[in-house]
Design a protein around this motif. Sequence first.
Motif, PDB file in Angstrom:
ATOM      1  N   PRO A  30      -7.691  12.489  40.264  1.00 22.23           N
ATOM      2  CA  PRO A  30      -7.454  11.291  39.450  1.00 22.23           C
ATOM      3  C   PRO A  30      -6.933  10.117  40.264  1.00 22.23           C
ATOM      4  O   PRO A  30      -7.207   8.962  39.930  1.00 22.23           O
ATOM      5  CB  PRO A  30      -6.421  11.747  38.412  1.00 22.23           C
ATOM      6  N   ASP A  56      -8.416   6.261  40.459  1.00 24.04           N
ATOM      7  CA  ASP A  56      -7.582   5.068  40.310  1.00 24.04           C
ATOM      8  C   ASP A  56      -7.749   4.137  41.504  1.00 24.04           C
ATOM      9  O   ASP A  56      -7.797   2.912  41.354  1.00 24.04           O
ATOM     10  CB  ASP A  56      -6.123   5.490  40.149  1.00 24.04           C
ATOM     11  N   THR A 100     -14.742  10.831  38.138  1.00 28.21           N
ATOM     12  CA  THR A 100     -14.799   9.811  37.085  1.00 28.21           C
ATOM     13  C   THR A 100     -15.427  10.358  35.812  1.00 28.21           C
ATOM     14  O   THR A 100     -14.938  10.118  34.704  1.00 28.21           O
ATOM     15  CB  THR A 100     -15.600   8.593  37.576  1.00 28.21           C
ATOM     16  N   LEU A 156     -13.022  12.636  33.954  1.00 26.89           N
ATOM     17  CA  LEU A 156     -11.885  11.981  33.318  1.00 26.89           C
ATOM     18  C   LEU A 156     -12.290  11.054  32.173  1.00 26.89           C
ATOM     19  O   LEU A 156     -11.445  10.658  31.372  1.00 26.89           O
ATOM     20  CB  LEU A 156     -11.100  11.175  34.357  1.00 26.89           C
ATOM     21  N   GLN A 196      -6.257   8.398  30.384  1.00 29.29           N
ATOM     22  CA  GLN A 196      -6.308   8.368  31.844  1.00 29.29           C
ATOM     23  C   GLN A 196      -5.019   7.830  32.431  1.00 29.29           C
ATOM     24  O   GLN A 196      -4.549   8.313  33.470  1.00 29.29           O
ATOM     25  CB  GLN A 196      -7.494   7.519  32.302  1.00 29.29           C
TER      26      GLN A 196
END
Length: 200
Positions: A14, A18, A165, A168, A176
């Motif tokens: 994750p 980001d 991606t 998530l 998220q």
Amino acid sequence: SQSPLEQAHMASAPVFVDFTRGLSDDGRARLARRIGKNAALLLAGAMLIGSYLLNFFGVSLPVVRVAGGMVVASIAWRMLHAQQGASDDTTQMAQSLNEDRVRIKAFYPLTFPLTCGPGSIAVAITVSASLHTPKVAESLVTFAGGMLGMVLIGVLVALTYRYATRMLRPLGEMGQIVFMRLMAFILLSIGVQIVWDGVS
């Protein structure tokens, strides 16, 4: 128990999403492949010559763990505070991670220390020490198997980041954000654990 590399994958996938918000899908895919390649090369290098380098500089594995754990913990700490404010290091990094700077960011911090940190390097060096045998042919075979394992790890890293991606997306934007914060805390805990292992 999980290896440091497995723990890092869970927390850094994750984080990868980001950090790469400013990239296109193709750019993100190229970056994922580059990180996988870097991770495989870094672990293979640590397995082949890591112990010799540490001996040359007079550095022990526990010291590598402490120093590397501090780096991981400091990055996670900045991410935790960054997600609570409007201006932060993570946002700045995401904005600066354009197509021209992918090669630089692919190694630091996305490959080292977030994906392949001091714990993973220490494990690779330890595995290398256990592969030495009195028979040269047997040593070559075992090292070839170890190198194949590093290649497979690189492929796994690339696939994990490539589809992070998509995995998530069902969480939604708010989900998220919450998930990123939790993973930043887990990454901080991993860094502290690496330091603790080195000290102990």
